[in-house]
Design an enzyme around this catalytic site. Structure first.
Site, PDB file in Angstrom:
ATOM      1  N   GLU A  43      -6.642   4.341   8.370  1.00 14.69           N
ATOM      2  CA  GLU A  43      -6.455   5.758   8.048  1.00 14.69           C
ATOM      3  C   GLU A  43      -7.701   6.342   7.385  1.00 14.69           C
ATOM      4  OE1 GLU A  43      -1.704   4.925   7.538  1.00 14.69           O
ATOM      5  OE2 GLU A  43      -2.922   5.262   5.758  1.00 14.69           O
ATOM      6  N   GLY A  58       5.179   1.342   4.312  1.00 13.21           N
ATOM      7  CA  GLY A  58       6.433   1.982   3.935  1.00 13.21           C
ATOM      8  C   GLY A  58       7.454   1.062   3.304  1.00 13.21           C
ATOM      9  N   GLU A  83      -4.769  -5.237  10.777  1.00 17.70           N
ATOM     10  CA  GLU A  83      -3.758  -4.220  11.028  1.00 17.70           C
ATOM     11  C   GLU A  83      -4.038  -3.536  12.365  1.00 17.70           C
ATOM     12  OE1 GLU A  83      -1.824  -2.547   7.108  1.00 17.70           O
ATOM     13  OE2 GLU A  83      -3.779  -1.646   7.443  1.00 17.70           O
ATOM     14  N   GLY A 140       3.148   1.871  11.042  1.00 16.41           N
ATOM     15  CA  GLY A 140       4.146   2.923  10.902  1.00 16.41           C
ATOM     16  C   GLY A 140       4.858   3.314  12.182  1.00 16.41           C
ATOM     17  N   SER A 181       4.014  -2.507  10.460  1.00 17.42           N
ATOM     18  CA  SER A 181       5.464  -2.552  10.684  1.00 17.42           C
ATOM     19  C   SER A 181       6.091  -3.873  10.258  1.00 17.42           C
ATOM     20  CB  SER A 181       5.787  -2.250  12.155  1.00 17.42           C
ATOM     21  OG  SER A 181       5.394  -0.941  12.504  1.00 17.42           O
ATOM     22  N   ASN A 221       0.858  -1.180   0.000  1.00 13.93           N
ATOM     23  CA  ASN A 221       0.000   0.000   0.000  1.00 13.93           C
ATOM     24  C   ASN A 221       0.895   1.231   0.000  1.00 13.93           C
ATOM     25  OD1 ASN A 221      -1.914   1.985   0.386  1.00 13.93           O
ATOM     26  ND2 ASN A 221      -2.380   1.426   2.504  1.00 13.93           N
ATOM     27  N   TRP A 222       0.965   1.903  -1.152  1.00 17.18           N
ATOM     28  CA  TRP A 222       1.864   3.052  -1.271  1.00 17.18           C
ATOM     29  C   TRP A 222       1.288   4.319  -0.649  1.00 17.18           C
ATOM     30  CZ3 TRP A 222       4.770   3.204  -6.631  1.00 17.18           C
ATOM     31  CH2 TRP A 222       5.656   2.120  -6.677  1.00 17.18           C
ATOM     32  N   LYS A 223       0.011   4.299  -0.292  1.00 18.69           N
ATOM     33  CA  LYS A 223      -0.628   5.458   0.343  1.00 18.69           C
ATOM     34  C   LYS A 223      -0.401   6.707  -0.520  1.00 18.69           C
ATOM     35  CE  LYS A 223      -0.179   3.129   4.768  1.00 18.69           C
ATOM     36  NZ  LYS A 223       0.050   3.251   6.221  1.00 18.69           N
ATOM     37  N   HIS A 242      -9.334   0.763   5.506  1.00 19.73           N
ATOM     38  CA  HIS A 242      -8.048   0.964   6.173  1.00 19.73           C
ATOM     39  C   HIS A 242      -8.241   1.921   7.354  1.00 19.73           C
ATOM     40  CE1 HIS A 242      -3.859   2.107   6.840  1.00 19.73           C
ATOM     41  NE2 HIS A 242      -3.510   1.051   6.138  1.00 19.73           N
TER      42      HIS A 242
END
Length: 248
Positions: free
Chosen positions: A92, A228, A160, A166, A206, A9-11, A90
């Protein structure tokens, strides 16, 4: 057998120059596990045209097929651009855009109607974990976010824990296993043993080259949803390789 899945997931990261990273992941994608990258929408179509064995997905979609929804993307649009998957629910999105389980459910139904596989995300906050409410939270998210009619082709579930995304913090292997075993049992109970056992369960939060192998050895972990560490082939390829090794 469930095919393992390494999803990135490149966000809100990446310009056209980053497409070279996907090309650099292509060789590792030949190792047995499925490899998926969900880039920002600006890169989706070009990435899909040059995927070279790497599947491409969207990061969200609207529940409606069209309309006056400035800035949003319909599931059909993602499919038309070459997406095969879409990430939904997600943390976020749930936090930053105030999305609730029913919103995720409606988007999931729209994704299925468009022929996309939905990766539905669930996870608890640190306060909920500390209060020992994790399984209650996960159970509610599963029940509310997933429509009836799921299959192993149409649905992937990603666990998650919000407090691990992160942050560098990772649950213990026992904690990951407990949640994944719980999710598997809930899916089997709701959709039947055949479907429940065919849905792939990913862990996210992570994940990195140094801990991937031990996470992939945990019960009912069929892969990972990586943030990431999926932006660079140098970081993501070792994770893919660890997942390939876990299928042996």
């Amino acid at each position: 057998m469930r095919r393992k899945l390494a999803a990135g997931n490149w966000k809100m990261n990446g310009t056209r120059a980053a497409l070279a990273e996907i090309a650099a992941m292509a060789e590792a994608a030949k190792g047995g596990a499925e490899v998926l990258i969900c880039p920002p929408a600006t890169l989706l179509a070009e990435a899909a045209q040059n995927e070279a064995g790497v599947a491409i997905g969207g990061q969200d979609c609207h529940a409606k097929p069209s309309g006056a929804h400035t800035g949003d993307l319909a599931a059909d649009m993602l499919h038309d651009a070459g997406a095969r998957y879409v990430i939904l629910g997600h943390s976020e999105r749930r936090q930053d855009h105030d999305e609730h389980n029913e919103d995720v459910r409606d988007k999931t139904r729209a994704a299925w109607d468009a022929g996309l596989t939905a990766i539905v995300c669930v996870g608890e906050s640190l306060a909920e974990r500390d209060a020992q409410n994790t399984l209650d939270i996960i159970g509610g998210q599963l029940a509310g976010s997933i429509p009836d009619g799921a299959t192993g082709h149409s649905l992937v579930v990603a666990y998650e824990p919000i407090w691990a995304i992160g942050t560098g913090k990772v649950p213990t292997l026992d904690q990951i296993g407990d949640v994944h075993d719980f999710i598997r049992a809930r899916l089997e109970r709701r959709f039947g043993a055949g479907v429940g056992r065919s849905v792939r369960l990913l862990y996210g939060g992570s994940v990195k080259p140094s801990n991937a192998a031990e996470i992939f050895a945990v019960s009912n972990v069929d892969g990972a949803l990586v943030g990431g560490a999926s932006l660079k082939a140098a970081d993501f390829v070792p994770i893919i390789q660890a997942l390939n090794a876990s299928t042996d």
